[in-house]
Design an enzyme around this catalytic site. Structure first.
Site, PDB file in Angstrom:
ATOM      1  N   SER A 185     -37.238 -10.617  -0.526  1.00  0.00           N
ATOM      2  CA  SER A 185     -36.851 -11.919   0.026  1.00  0.00           C
ATOM      3  C   SER A 185     -35.621 -11.867   0.922  1.00  0.00           C
ATOM      4  CB  SER A 185     -36.602 -12.918  -1.107  1.00  0.00           C
ATOM      5  OG  SER A 185     -35.464 -12.548  -1.864  1.00  0.00           O
ATOM      6  N   LYS A 202     -29.375 -14.571  -2.701  1.00  0.00           N
ATOM      7  CA  LYS A 202     -29.758 -15.266  -1.473  1.00  0.00           C
ATOM      8  C   LYS A 202     -28.522 -15.424  -0.596  1.00  0.00           C
ATOM      9  CE  LYS A 202     -33.931 -16.141  -3.196  1.00  0.00           C
ATOM     10  NZ  LYS A 202     -35.127 -15.414  -2.707  1.00  0.00           N
TER      11      LYS A 202
END
Length: 316
Positions: free
Chosen positions: A96, A166
């Site tokens: 990701s 993230k």
């Protein structure tokens, strides 16, 4: 008679006699007197002697094998302190964050600055605890005993911690917006995002969450993966109890270095696009300052020469 010679005192006093000293009591010129019983001048350096007058044998140092457990104990304590308060290693489990981070990379996370009240900032890559079952259904690794021990002391990432990694896009007070394929905007200003995975668009066209406009509450952050088409980030958790936002208290720390493998070693700085003034308060404040003179000027034009509004009136 004695050691002292005393003059007769009948009629007049003779010359005063002083105590006589034996030659043994006078120290030779240039030498210091050594008090009786003082062993400081001995070859033994003043150390105590055994009953037979000989100096004791020097103590033998401990063998390496006797000191090894102590050294290991100190190393373990230091490792635990470093893991708890300074730096901890984490493993990247997914794609990701490509290409900034690759699956299998080991990153070092700064855990010290949050202790001093520092909060995540825009552009930082942060590790945070799962806020609301974001990792539901993900496979859990099954480490062996050695891996478990190493992860406990912080030398390997822990397989039991439910953490994600993230990039911070918005902080408390920010408005984050995606329309069409982008660009991504923060407080109305477009971000130039060279870190986005090649071939991806900054925003996605799907209805699940790719198109959005949110205002980040205080004490929360909005996070997105760099691989925009392969990241289940804040966009896709807007229906949970936090509405996709991550509480600041869930932040473990900022990822600062890719430490493993050696061929991937690099730092993780904040991209230049976040250096522009993205403050949510500044545009509104400047707009208000500019609007006040305009309103006053317009009000003056409407009132000059208009007898209906130029003087005081009472309600009728």
């Amino acid at each position: 008679m004695g050691d002292l010679a005393v003059g007769a005192r009948s009629g007049h006093e003779g010359p005063e006699e002083r105590p006589a000293r034996s030659e043994e009591s006078v120290p030779p010129a240039g030498e210091d007197a050594v008090p009786p019983g003082d062993d400081s001048g001995d070859d033994n350096g003043g150390q105590e002697r055994d009953s037979d007058g000989t100096a004791p044998a020097p103590k033998k140092p401990r063998s390496f094998w006797k000191e090894l457990p102590l050294l290991i104990g100190i190393a373990l304590v230091l490792a635990l302190l470093i893991k708890s308060f300074l730096v901890q290693a984490f493993s990247i489990p997914s794609d990701s964050m490509q290409n900034t981070l690759q699956q299998g990379d080991r990153v070092l996370v700064d855990k010290l600055t949050p202790w001093f009240g520092s909060e995540p900032e825009r552009g930082e890559v942060v590790v945070f605890n799962d806020p609301d079952k974001w990792l539901a259904g993900e496979p859990t690794p099954n480490p062996n005993a050695i891996q478990t021990a190493l992860s406990w002391i912080g030398l390997m990432p822990s397989s039991e911690e439910k953490d994600l990694i993230k990039r911070v896009i918005g902080v408390g007070g920010d408005t984050v917006e995606c329309k069409g394929t982008g660009p991504l905007k923060v407080n109305g200003k477009a971000l130039n995002e060279p870190y986005v995975y090649p071939g991806n668009t900054p925003c996605t066209m799907d209805d699940a969450g790719g198109q959005f406009k949110v205002k980040v509450p205080e004490g929360k952050i909005w996070v997105m993966g760099d691989h925009r088409q392969n990241s289940l980030d804040s966009r896709y958790h807007q229906q949970d109890k936090h509405q996709g936002f991550v509480p600041v208290d869930n932040a473990v720390g900022r990822a600062i270095v890719v430490a493993w493998p050696p061929t991937r070693w690099s730092t993780l700085p904040v991209p230049d696009t976040f250096d522009q003034n993205l403050s949510a308060a500044a545009p509104g404040a400047f707009g208000l300052v500019g609007a006040v003179p305009l309103v006053l000027w317009r009000r003056r034009r409407l009132t000059v020469g208009n007898t209906r509004v130029s003087g005081p009136r009472t309600a009728g």
